[in-house]
Design a protein around this motif. Structure first.
Motif, mmCIF file in Angstrom:
data_model
loop_
_atom_site.group_PDB
_atom_site.id
_atom_site.type_symbol
_atom_site.label_atom_id
_atom_site.label_comp_id
_atom_site.label_asym_id
_atom_site.label_seq_id
_atom_site.Cartn_x
_atom_site.Cartn_y
_atom_site.Cartn_z
ATOM 1 N N SER A 113 69.870 -10.306 -70.983
ATOM 2 C CA SER A 113 69.205 -11.267 -70.951
ATOM 3 C C SER A 113 67.741 -11.100 -71.300
ATOM 4 O O SER A 113 66.647 -11.773 -71.972
ATOM 5 C CB SER A 113 69.316 -12.015 -69.728
ATOM 6 O OG SER A 113 68.511 -13.180 -69.734
ATOM 7 N N SER A 114 67.306 -10.019 -70.713
ATOM 8 C CA SER A 114 65.785 -9.723 -70.629
ATOM 9 C C SER A 114 65.503 -9.165 -72.109
ATOM 10 O O SER A 114 64.384 -9.502 -72.726
ATOM 11 C CB SER A 114 65.301 -8.273 -69.950
ATOM 12 O OG SER A 114 64.148 -7.728 -69.900
ATOM 13 N N ALA A 115 66.301 -8.423 -72.728
ATOM 14 C CA ALA A 115 66.003 -8.031 -73.987
ATOM 15 C C ALA A 115 65.852 -9.166 -75.111
ATOM 16 O O ALA A 115 65.032 -9.046 -76.019
ATOM 17 C CB ALA A 115 67.396 -6.995 -74.787
ATOM 18 N N TYR A 116 66.949 -9.963 -74.951
ATOM 19 C CA TYR A 116 66.617 -11.361 -75.973
ATOM 20 C C TYR A 116 65.362 -11.979 -75.495
ATOM 21 O O TYR A 116 64.843 -12.564 -76.409
ATOM 22 C CB TYR A 116 67.924 -12.208 -75.567
ATOM 23 C CG TYR A 116 69.396 -11.603 -76.414
ATOM 24 C CD1 TYR A 116 69.227 -10.869 -77.464
ATOM 25 C CD2 TYR A 116 70.391 -12.011 -75.710
ATOM 26 C CE1 TYR A 116 70.377 -10.431 -78.138
ATOM 27 C CE2 TYR A 116 71.494 -11.359 -76.175
ATOM 28 C CZ TYR A 116 71.440 -10.906 -77.308
ATOM 29 O OH TYR A 116 72.643 -10.443 -77.998
ATOM 30 N N GLN A 117 64.907 -12.064 -74.315
ATOM 31 C CA GLN A 117 63.803 -12.738 -73.982
ATOM 32 C C GLN A 117 62.534 -11.969 -74.516
ATOM 33 O O GLN A 117 61.660 -12.579 -75.342
ATOM 34 C CB GLN A 117 63.522 -12.974 -72.267
ATOM 35 C CG GLN A 117 62.243 -13.843 -72.130
ATOM 36 C CD GLN A 117 62.506 -15.274 -72.798
ATOM 37 O OE1 GLN A 117 63.353 -15.854 -72.624
ATOM 38 N NE2 GLN A 117 61.354 -15.535 -73.332
ATOM 39 N N LYS A 118 62.554 -10.737 -74.587
ATOM 40 C CA LYS A 118 61.494 -9.791 -75.165
ATOM 41 C C LYS A 118 61.525 -10.151 -76.685
ATOM 42 O O LYS A 118 60.224 -10.250 -77.404
ATOM 43 C CB LYS A 118 61.972 -8.506 -75.074
ATOM 44 C CG LYS A 118 61.633 -7.850 -73.746
ATOM 45 C CD LYS A 118 60.136 -7.496 -73.359
ATOM 46 C CE LYS A 118 60.268 -6.722 -71.946
ATOM 47 N NZ LYS A 118 58.581 -6.693 -71.598
ATOM 48 N N MET A 119 62.752 -10.123 -77.392
ATOM 49 C CA MET A 119 62.779 -10.695 -78.693
ATOM 50 C C MET A 119 62.043 -11.849 -79.158
ATOM 51 O O MET A 119 61.363 -12.123 -79.986
ATOM 52 C CB MET A 119 63.921 -10.327 -79.285
ATOM 53 C CG MET A 119 64.742 -9.199 -79.607
ATOM 54 S SD MET A 119 66.330 -9.284 -80.375
ATOM 55 C CE MET A 119 65.594 -9.509 -81.909
ATOM 56 N N SER A 120 62.252 -12.885 -78.200
ATOM 57 C CA SER A 120 61.732 -14.243 -78.409
ATOM 58 C C SER A 120 60.196 -14.263 -78.198
ATOM 59 O O SER A 120 59.566 -14.777 -79.149
ATOM 60 C CB SER A 120 62.572 -15.018 -77.146
ATOM 61 O OG SER A 120 61.706 -16.327 -77.200
ATOM 62 N N SER A 121 59.609 -13.404 -77.181
ATOM 63 C CA SER A 121 58.383 -13.285 -77.070
ATOM 64 C C SER A 121 57.719 -12.620 -78.272
ATOM 65 O O SER A 121 56.693 -12.959 -78.660
ATOM 66 C CB SER A 121 58.172 -12.271 -75.996
ATOM 67 O OG SER A 121 58.325 -13.089 -74.911
ATOM 68 N N ILE A 122 58.306 -11.666 -78.849
ATOM 69 C CA ILE A 122 57.865 -10.868 -79.952
ATOM 70 C C ILE A 122 57.631 -11.605 -81.220
ATOM 71 O O ILE A 122 56.675 -11.750 -82.067
ATOM 72 C CB ILE A 122 58.580 -9.593 -80.362
ATOM 73 C CG1 ILE A 122 58.471 -8.454 -79.231
ATOM 74 C CG2 ILE A 122 58.278 -8.787 -81.676
ATOM 75 C CD1 ILE A 122 59.414 -7.271 -79.274
#
Length: 199
Positions: A113-122
């Motif tokens: 979940s954290s990895a996908y949220q990081k992608m969203s932010s990027i």
């Protein structure tokens, strides 16, 4: 002729995802269904479980996360995507065996979940890409639901003897602790097998 020759993976997994979503009585965004179908198709091929020098099945998630943090901006997206994808795949497909390990499904759910949220932010910060910003944010938010869908699909796929042999052969090549645990949960002890894989 095998099942793979008769049914295209996309069609097969589209039906499986649709059946799982219906069976769980959930409402899943079409983009997330599409993403999940592609993820399941991608992991049919063992080469897609490798990222550079990293064997995704046998590398602790924290080390993959560290790799993402230390990567170039262009590479970060790839590493975070693989981290999210492998976390989702393992948390869903191997959930029963994870429940008996020190690191349980919750850890994989949190990391993915954290990895996908990081992608969203990027995507938002670097590229101002609204569609993918929203999609990865949804993947992060709906991660537990997606894990439930994959778990449902995995439960519907009987493991035949030839599939266990392929998993054993992959373990022979990689010595993956994840694959070893999976084989042991199926009642096999790979270390005690006396014959070697035929080359």
């Amino acid at each position: 002729m095998s099942v793979v020759d008769l049914v295209k993976p996309n069609d097969f997994f589209r039906d499986k995802v649709g059946d799982a979503v219906d069976g769980l009585n959930i409402d899943l965004d079409a983009d997330l269904e599409f993403y999940l179908v592609n993820l399941l198709c991608e992991f049919i091929q063992p080469q897609n479980l490798i990222l550079g020098d990293i064997d995704l099945l046998d590398t602790p998630l924290a080390l993959i996360y560290k790799e993402a943090l230390e990567s170039s901006p262009q590479m970060q997206l790839k590493v975070y995507k693989k981290l999210g994808d492998i976390s989702l795949y393992i948390a869903g497909y191997f959930q029963a065996s994870l429940s008996r390990k020190t690191v349980g499904p919750g850890y994989y759910i949190s990391m993915g979940s954290s990895a996908y949220q990081k992608m969203s932010s990027i995507m938002q910060r670097r590229y101002n890409e609204l569609h993918f910003t929203e999609m990865y944010s949804n993947l992060s938010r709906e991660f537990k639901t997606l894990v439930s869908v994959v778990t449902r699909i995995a439960g519907d796929l009987p493991i035949e003897n030839h599939n266990l042999l392929k998993i054993y052969e992959k373990w022979c090549d990689t010595q993956s602790t994840t694959l070893k645990t999976f084989l042991e949960n199926e009642g096999l002890s790979p270390d005690s097998v006396s014959f070697k894989k035929i080359q």
